[in-house]
Design an enzyme around this catalytic site. Sequence first.
Site, PDB file in Angstrom:
ATOM      1  N   CYS A 275      10.923  -8.014  73.444  1.00 14.62           N
ATOM      2  CA  CYS A 275      10.538  -6.676  72.988  1.00 14.62           C
ATOM      3  C   CYS A 275      11.355  -5.553  73.630  1.00 14.62           C
ATOM      4  O   CYS A 275      11.268  -4.407  73.191  1.00 14.62           O
ATOM      5  CB  CYS A 275       9.052  -6.461  73.228  1.00 14.62           C
ATOM      6  SG  CYS A 275       8.020  -7.709  72.437  1.00 14.62           S
TER       7      CYS A 275
ATOM      8  N   HIS B  24       8.066   0.571  73.863  1.00 11.39           N
ATOM      9  CA  HIS B  24       7.789  -0.591  73.030  1.00 11.39           C
ATOM     10  C   HIS B  24       6.414  -0.425  72.383  1.00 11.39           C
ATOM     11  O   HIS B  24       5.445  -0.041  73.034  1.00 11.39           O
ATOM     12  CB  HIS B  24       7.839  -1.859  73.881  1.00 11.39           C
ATOM     13  CG  HIS B  24       7.244  -3.049  73.212  1.00 11.39           C
ATOM     14  ND1 HIS B  24       7.505  -3.375  71.895  1.00 11.39           N
ATOM     15  CD2 HIS B  24       6.381  -3.995  73.657  1.00 11.39           C
ATOM     16  CE1 HIS B  24       6.840  -4.464  71.577  1.00 11.39           C
ATOM     17  NE2 HIS B  24       6.142  -4.869  72.616  1.00 11.39           N
TER      18      HIS B  24
ATOM     19  N   ASN C  66       2.879  -4.584  66.119  1.00 13.95           N
ATOM     20  CA  ASN C  66       3.900  -4.818  67.134  1.00 13.95           C
ATOM     21  C   ASN C  66       5.070  -5.535  66.467  1.00 13.95           C
ATOM     22  O   ASN C  66       4.985  -6.713  66.140  1.00 13.95           O
ATOM     23  CB  ASN C  66       3.294  -5.672  68.256  1.00 13.95           C
ATOM     24  CG  ASN C  66       4.286  -5.992  69.362  1.00 13.95           C
ATOM     25  OD1 ASN C  66       5.490  -5.906  69.182  1.00 13.95           O
ATOM     26  ND2 ASN C  66       3.772  -6.398  70.504  1.00 13.95           N
TER      27      ASN C  66
END
Length: 324
Positions: free
Chosen positions: A114, A252, A282
């Site tokens: 990520c 993130h 996400n």
Amino acid sequence: MTQGTKIIASAHYVPSDIITNDDLAAIMDTDDAWIQAHTGIKERRISLQGENTSDLATQAARMALSQTDLKPEDIELIIVTTFTPDGLAPSTAALVQRNLKAEGAWAYDISTACSGFVFGMSTADKFIRSGVYKNALVISAEVNSKMMDFTDRTSTVFFGDGAAAMVLVADEEGGIVKGEEMHTIGDAEVVHSGRIQPLTEISAENYPKTDAFHQEGRQVFEEVVRLIPDHIVKFLGDRDLTPNDVDYFITHQANLRIIEAIAEAIDQPMEKFATNITKYGNTSSAGIGIGLDELNKKTDLTGKRVLLTGFGAGFTYGSLLLEF
């Protein structure tokens, strides 16, 4: 002045299929109220039309290039950040190069989960700063859905699929990258995906198998809120700045509650944090790139400081300070 890097175009692409919390609740033990309370996510995009990671990356790259005078054959370097590649070989970046017909480029993947967009931008910046390269494509793309265990509500409800692309070119004025700091901490248990076990014997039954994505959600939350606010404050302090000196933060897009905790810890309003997790979930390495593209499209960033902060499996984390 040393040659630097500037962004001349940005774009993002997400699959067309929208999966709501209610859709997930139909196949696992969860509900919309629980997901929103714990993650802030309302829906996500999932690739259900046969699009793999290289396809999402190619679409985002084409959209970004269409905003410039550059042709695919003009591109010199393609970096794709992903931890959901099409396969181990060829690289996803090589497939994107083929799809674009960018014969003048060389291409490779970066796998820092990520944090990938931050690591990818940092890497491309160095190639351009070297003076050898005049431009680069940085693409972050993930099809997280193909790695999920759809019986695991603690992980699967978080994730969506998407891609973001940036066209970078040389800037004789020094560029927009004003500082960076990257870290890795070897940790294979808190978050892992796609692990392949070694053989224990030679057998006709042997066939490669990978495991699904897994995370220890509470440990991830605690580790991020312990490390990242201190990292941000120290990173800025080393440059004689404070969080008040930053106009926008793009972290993130792990979980809205994590972003809120970071904002509170560094005493900054959520209005300064670009977020897309509520609608896209996400998207791993793509989330920061999507956030930067969205911010770039709706805001005049001239004279603004933007801090990109990634954190992800590995454990990897880092920040890139941009001044437009």
